[in-house]
Design a protein around this motif. Structure first.
Motif, PDB file in Angstrom:
ATOM      1  N   THR A  61      13.709  13.577  -7.460  1.00 51.40           N
ATOM      2  CA  THR A  61      13.645  12.809  -6.308  1.00 51.40           C
ATOM      3  C   THR A  61      13.070  11.576  -5.664  1.00 51.40           C
ATOM      4  O   THR A  61      13.678  10.333  -4.794  1.00 51.40           O
ATOM      5  N   VAL A  62      11.191  11.974  -5.874  1.00 50.38           N
ATOM      6  CA  VAL A  62      10.908  10.513  -6.316  1.00 50.38           C
ATOM      7  C   VAL A  62      11.386   9.024  -6.616  1.00 50.38           C
ATOM      8  O   VAL A  62      11.580   8.095  -6.507  1.00 50.38           O
ATOM      9  N   THR A  63      11.802   9.322  -7.611  1.00 49.97           N
ATOM     10  CA  THR A  63      12.540   8.136  -8.719  1.00 49.97           C
ATOM     11  C   THR A  63      13.353   7.892  -8.523  1.00 49.97           C
ATOM     12  O   THR A  63      14.139   6.716  -7.993  1.00 49.97           O
ATOM     13  N   ALA A  64      15.325   8.204  -7.932  1.00 51.19           N
ATOM     14  CA  ALA A  64      15.668   8.282  -7.134  1.00 51.19           C
ATOM     15  C   ALA A  64      15.500   7.458  -5.544  1.00 51.19           C
ATOM     16  O   ALA A  64      16.467   6.494  -5.293  1.00 51.19           O
ATOM     17  N   MET A  65      14.304   8.056  -4.780  1.00 53.35           N
ATOM     18  CA  MET A  65      14.547   7.358  -3.938  1.00 53.35           C
ATOM     19  C   MET A  65      13.840   5.932  -3.758  1.00 53.35           C
ATOM     20  O   MET A  65      14.047   4.573  -3.368  1.00 53.35           O
ATOM     21  N   LYS A  66      12.533   5.608  -5.371  1.00 49.13           N
ATOM     22  CA  LYS A  66      12.241   4.688  -5.370  1.00 49.13           C
ATOM     23  C   LYS A  66      13.622   3.476  -6.199  1.00 49.13           C
ATOM     24  O   LYS A  66      13.698   1.749  -6.014  1.00 49.13           O
ATOM     25  N   ALA A  67      15.101   4.158  -6.498  1.00 53.06           N
ATOM     26  CA  ALA A  67      15.424   3.479  -7.530  1.00 53.06           C
ATOM     27  C   ALA A  67      16.783   2.965  -6.280  1.00 53.06           C
ATOM     28  O   ALA A  67      17.775   2.187  -6.006  1.00 53.06           O
ATOM     29  N   GLY A  68      16.046   3.729  -5.325  1.00 53.21           N
ATOM     30  CA  GLY A  68      17.497   3.093  -4.165  1.00 53.21           C
ATOM     31  C   GLY A  68      18.792   4.236  -3.663  1.00 53.21           C
ATOM     32  O   GLY A  68      19.541   3.663  -3.701  1.00 53.21           O
ATOM     33  N   ASP A  69      18.886   5.280  -4.811  1.00 53.76           N
ATOM     34  CA  ASP A  69      19.836   6.146  -4.972  1.00 53.76           C
ATOM     35  C   ASP A  69      20.133   6.760  -4.192  1.00 53.76           C
ATOM     36  O   ASP A  69      19.562   7.983  -4.051  1.00 53.76           O
ATOM     37  N   LYS A  70      20.702   6.401  -2.778  1.00 48.64           N
ATOM     38  CA  LYS A  70      21.045   7.344  -1.636  1.00 48.64           C
ATOM     39  C   LYS A  70      21.244   9.005  -1.961  1.00 48.64           C
ATOM     40  O   LYS A  70      21.472   9.517  -1.291  1.00 48.64           O
ATOM     41  N   PRO A  71      23.331   8.600  -2.595  1.00 45.13           N
ATOM     42  CA  PRO A  71      23.482   9.968  -2.442  1.00 45.13           C
ATOM     43  C   PRO A  71      23.122  10.852  -3.641  1.00 45.13           C
ATOM     44  O   PRO A  71      22.580  11.665  -3.276  1.00 45.13           O
ATOM     45  N   ARG A  72      22.169  10.572  -4.389  1.00 47.61           N
ATOM     46  CA  ARG A  72      21.357  11.222  -5.688  1.00 47.61           C
ATOM     47  C   ARG A  72      20.085  11.685  -4.777  1.00 47.61           C
ATOM     48  O   ARG A  72      20.165  12.889  -5.063  1.00 47.61           O
ATOM     49  N   THR A  73      19.539  11.235  -3.506  1.00 46.57           N
ATOM     50  CA  THR A  73      18.831  11.085  -3.345  1.00 46.57           C
ATOM     51  C   THR A  73      18.995  12.617  -2.407  1.00 46.57           C
ATOM     52  O   THR A  73      17.477  13.351  -1.919  1.00 46.57           O
ATOM     53  N   ALA A  74      19.855  12.182  -1.373  1.00 49.02           N
ATOM     54  CA  ALA A  74      19.888  13.298  -0.629  1.00 49.02           C
ATOM     55  C   ALA A  74      20.588  14.734  -0.875  1.00 49.02           C
ATOM     56  O   ALA A  74      19.986  15.614  -0.479  1.00 49.02           O
ATOM     57  N   THR A  75      20.824  14.301  -2.378  1.00 49.61           N
ATOM     58  CA  THR A  75      21.582  15.827  -2.755  1.00 49.61           C
ATOM     59  C   THR A  75      20.130  16.516  -3.634  1.00 49.61           C
ATOM     60  O   THR A  75      19.816  17.787  -3.630  1.00 49.61           O
ATOM     61  N   LEU A  76      19.416  15.420  -3.780  1.00 47.30           N
ATOM     62  CA  LEU A  76      17.722  16.426  -4.598  1.00 47.30           C
ATOM     63  C   LEU A  76      17.361  16.934  -3.265  1.00 47.30           C
ATOM     64  O   LEU A  76      16.432  17.948  -3.062  1.00 47.30           O
ATOM     65  N   ARG A  77      17.485  16.485  -2.130  1.00 42.70           N
ATOM     66  CA  ARG A  77      16.335  16.906  -0.905  1.00 42.70           C
ATOM     67  C   ARG A  77      17.297  17.528  -0.567  1.00 42.70           C
ATOM     68  O   ARG A  77      16.599  18.725   0.093  1.00 42.70           O
ATOM     69  N   LEU A  78      18.637  18.020  -0.664  1.00 43.80           N
ATOM     70  CA  LEU A  78      19.496  19.048  -0.349  1.00 43.80           C
ATOM     71  C   LEU A  78      18.726  20.286  -0.942  1.00 43.80           C
ATOM     72  O   LEU A  78      19.160  21.880  -0.507  1.00 43.80           O
ATOM     73  N   ILE A  79      18.708  20.157  -2.664  1.00 39.32           N
ATOM     74  CA  ILE A  79      17.859  21.478  -3.718  1.00 39.32           C
ATOM     75  C   ILE A  79      16.768  21.666  -2.618  1.00 39.32           C
ATOM     76  O   ILE A  79      16.624  22.961  -2.653  1.00 39.32           O
ATOM     77  N   ALA A  80      16.421  20.721  -2.764  1.00 43.66           N
ATOM     78  CA  ALA A  80      14.861  21.270  -2.292  1.00 43.66           C
ATOM     79  C   ALA A  80      14.599  21.775  -1.255  1.00 43.66           C
ATOM     80  O   ALA A  80      13.948  22.963  -1.317  1.00 43.66           O
ATOM     81  N   ALA A  81      15.071  21.504   0.079  1.00 46.42           N
ATOM     82  CA  ALA A  81      15.698  22.745   0.951  1.00 46.42           C
ATOM     83  C   ALA A  81      16.335  23.823   1.024  1.00 46.42           C
ATOM     84  O   ALA A  81      15.553  24.865   1.253  1.00 46.42           O
ATOM     85  N   LYS A  82      17.122  24.206   0.087  1.00 46.25           N
ATOM     86  CA  LYS A  82      17.783  25.369  -0.148  1.00 46.25           C
ATOM     87  C   LYS A  82      16.590  26.839  -1.329  1.00 46.25           C
ATOM     88  O   LYS A  82      16.958  27.350  -0.643  1.00 46.25           O
ATOM     89  N   VAL A  83      15.966  25.531  -1.361  1.00 42.29           N
ATOM     90  CA  VAL A  83      14.807  26.325  -2.747  1.00 42.29           C
ATOM     91  C   VAL A  83      14.090  26.940  -1.945  1.00 42.29           C
ATOM     92  O   VAL A  83      13.196  27.939  -1.784  1.00 42.29           O
TER      93      VAL A  83
END
Length: 150
Positions: free
Chosen positions: A10-32
């Motif tokens: 998630t941190v890596t995707a945020m730093k890279a500016g990859d918004k779709p990937r960041t959103a999906t990873l945050r969704l995964i973290a929320a479900k967990v």
């Protein structure tokens, strides 16, 4: 640990500016996190990686069903979004067993438990889930167990 890997990605995707990937990873973290909250009332602590994998498998199954529905309904843009989320989710899932491997595992469990008919399906499915639950799509495995026992 899988949970830590998701946070790192998630941190890596945020730093890279990859918004779709960041959103999906945050969704995964929320479900967990939702599952963590659900499990607070239980006495038996579950293996953390197994719990995260279970959440991921459910999310992947939901995405596959949504993709089918969107494609049938002609909503290709929504299907594409679901596909991109599915790719990210599947990165964290363990390698799934193939059909041949699954059928071999079913036959081994049948031999060990002495299962010989449909009345033994629950016992075979339980043992299959216990041994290979994180590596199987239990819906497909269920069909193969039925086929094997009938």
């Amino acid at each position: 640990m899988l949970r830590d890997r998701i946070k790192t990605e998630t941190v890596t995707a945020m730093k890279a500016g990859d918004k779709p990937r960041t959103a999906t990873l945050r969704l995964i973290a929320a479900k967990v996190k939702d599952r963590d909250i659900e499990l607070r009332t239980k006495d038996v602590p579950e293996d953390d990686d197994a719990m995260v994998i279970d959440v991921l498998q459910k999310m992947a199954k939901q995405r596959r069903e949504s993709i089918t529905m969107y494609e049938d309904g002609g909503r290709t843009e929504l299907a594409e979004q679901e596909k991109s989320e599915l790719v990210v989710i599947e990165e964290f899932l363990p390698q799934q067993m193939g059909e041949a491997e699954t059928k071999a595992a079913i036959e081994a469990i049948k031999a060990e438990t002495g299962a010989d008919g449909m009345k033994d399906m629950g016992r075979v499915m339980g043992e299959l889930k216990k041994r290979h639950g994180t590596q199987l799509d239990m819906g497909r495995a269920s069909g193969w167990v039925k086929e094997s026992l009938s």
